[in-house]
Design an enzyme around this catalytic site. Structure first.
Site, PDB file in Angstrom:
ATOM      1  N   SER A  73      39.493   1.847 -39.137  1.00 55.74           N
ATOM      2  CA  SER A  73      38.169   1.953 -39.407  1.00 55.74           C
ATOM      3  C   SER A  73      37.601   0.574 -39.570  1.00 55.74           C
ATOM      4  CB  SER A  73      37.979   2.155 -40.922  1.00 55.74           C
ATOM      5  OG  SER A  73      38.242   3.613 -41.218  1.00 55.74           O
ATOM      6  N   LYS A  76      34.260   0.691 -37.234  1.00 54.57           N
ATOM      7  CA  LYS A  76      33.116   1.294 -37.723  1.00 54.57           C
ATOM      8  C   LYS A  76      32.074   0.162 -38.092  1.00 54.57           C
ATOM      9  CE  LYS A  76      35.391   4.938 -40.113  1.00 54.57           C
ATOM     10  NZ  LYS A  76      36.205   5.589 -41.394  1.00 54.57           N
ATOM     11  N   TYR A 198      35.075   8.353 -30.857  1.00 55.85           N
ATOM     12  CA  TYR A 198      35.458   7.743 -32.347  1.00 55.85           C
ATOM     13  C   TYR A 198      37.143   7.554 -32.455  1.00 55.85           C
ATOM     14  CZ  TYR A 198      36.600   7.775 -37.400  1.00 55.85           C
ATOM     15  OH  TYR A 198      37.008   7.578 -38.575  1.00 55.85           O
ATOM     16  N   TYR A 250      36.203   1.085 -48.502  1.00 53.43           N
ATOM     17  CA  TYR A 250      36.644   2.463 -49.204  1.00 53.43           C
ATOM     18  C   TYR A 250      36.159   2.760 -50.728  1.00 53.43           C
ATOM     19  CZ  TYR A 250      39.470   2.526 -44.983  1.00 53.43           C
ATOM     20  OH  TYR A 250      40.104   2.595 -43.823  1.00 53.43           O
ATOM     21  N   VAL A 268      43.204   1.754 -41.871  1.00 51.11           N
ATOM     22  CA  VAL A 268      44.424   2.397 -42.225  1.00 51.11           C
ATOM     23  C   VAL A 268      45.545   1.926 -41.317  1.00 51.11           C
ATOM     24  CG1 VAL A 268      43.481   4.276 -43.514  1.00 51.11           C
ATOM     25  CG2 VAL A 268      44.193   4.618 -41.265  1.00 51.11           C
TER      26      VAL A 268
END
Ligand code: GLN
Length: 330
Positions: A73, A76, A198, A250, A268
């Site tokens: 992530s 992102k 992605y 998160y 993660v």
């Protein structure tokens, strides 16, 4: 450890603090490896490294800082920065908001007021950003973002094929999110190409040192302080750091802003990327995760670093503001 007297510290003291953090946390085996895709559970759970890069290109590190793992992530945040730069803030904000969601990162939920994903740090937002990038760049999109990630890290990065294939064969929930976004016209076809981008962006292999240099590039107004190359547009960096500050960790983002006080993004794969604006990039790697999906030893490392060096954005002593000049530059 007592608070350290910043003016009298030298590089050797930084290494001393890093060793202290490493030795304090190395025994901590709390948390568990991500196993929602089988390949992620294959890493050595005991790996632990902390790397710091300054905005004048110096590196400090301890532990397994060259061990590679997938960026997950953390990608992102970088893709958001690239999308802002290529498409402009207005076009991106029309598709993805900037509000913390308060939901799990892979929640199948949109902001009810706008029907947009809440922010680019949750999967729905990141898949929308990937769709925008694919729409803009076409079949070159992956090569393009890999090149930008590599420029930010200061070395050629590559895909972890095993994790990518594992993401492809198990990414049903992300596919569901992609198709839901398509059904509400939040994104356009080809949805499979957006999802592939992605899955690939999440599967790029990095080390803690790569994260530190990427962080220092963001801290340094988009210019990589090691290579001297301008990698990101500075306005896009400002907007990216803002979303990292509010949404990067998160469901722990509020606690993180409160206790650590830095823009950051976790993945993660066990990495955390943190930024001390205009001063430092910090990368940690330790793959055991807590309930929220954040690295346990990574969070603990950042808490100690923030306290010891006064890195919190709102630290009352403002000890952090002269760090590089007074402390990391000996
Ligand atoms: N590939 C992961 C997913 O989409 C990335 C998520 C993460 O690091 N939280 O589920």
């Amino acid at each position: 450890m007592d608070n350290l007297e910043i003016a009298s510290m030298k590089a050797s003291d930084i290494n001393h603090v890093l060793r202290h953090i490493y030795e304090t946390l190395i025994e901590n085996q709390d948390g568990a490896l991500a196993d929602y895709i089988p390949e992620l559970a294959k890493v050595d759970p005991d790996s632990f490294g902390i790397s710091i890069a300054t905005n004048n290109g110096k590196l400090f590190s301890i532990g397994d800082v060259e061990t590679t793992f997938t960026i997950q992530s953390i990608s992102k945040a970088i893709n958001y920065c690239i999308a802002l730069e290529l498409l402009g803030k207005k076009a991106v904000l029309e598709r993805v908001g900037v509000e913390p969601s308060g939901d799990r990162f892979n929640a199948i939920e949109f902001d009810p007021r706008t029907l947009r994903p809440y922010n680019p740090m949750v999967n729905a937002g990141a898949i929308t950003i990937a769709a925008l990038l694919y729409d803009h760049l076409g079949s070159e999109a992956y090569e393009y973002i890999l090149d930008r990630f590599s420029l930010a890290a200061g070395r050629q990065l590559k895909l972890d094929e095993g994790v990518y294939r594992s993401e492809l064969s198990t990414g049903h929930r992300n596919r569901a999110i992609g198709h839901l976004l398509l059904s509400t016209q939040a994104i356009e076809e080809p949805v499979d190409a957006a999802l592939d981008l992605y899955f690939r962006q999440c599967s790029i292999s990095v080390s803690a040192t790569d994260l530190a240099v990427i962080g220092a590039t963001l801290a340094n107004l988009g210019q990589n302080p090691v290579t001297g190359k301008q990698v990101f547009d500075m306005t896009a960096v400002r907007n990216t750091l803002s979303v990292m500050f509010t949404c990067g960790m998160y469901d722990y983002s509020g606690n993180w802003a409160h206790d650590v006080g830095l823009p950051a993004k976790s993945g993660v794969g066990g990495g955390i990327l943190g930024i001390v604006n205009r001063q430092l990039g910090i990368g940690t790697f330790s793959p055991r995760l807590d309930f929220n999906g954040n690295s346990v030893r990574g969070i603990a490392s950042f808490k100690i670093l923030s306290d010891e060096f006064g890195l919190h954005t709102f630290d009352p002593t403002n000890r952090g503001s002269g760090l590089v000049a007074h402390f990391f530059d000996h």
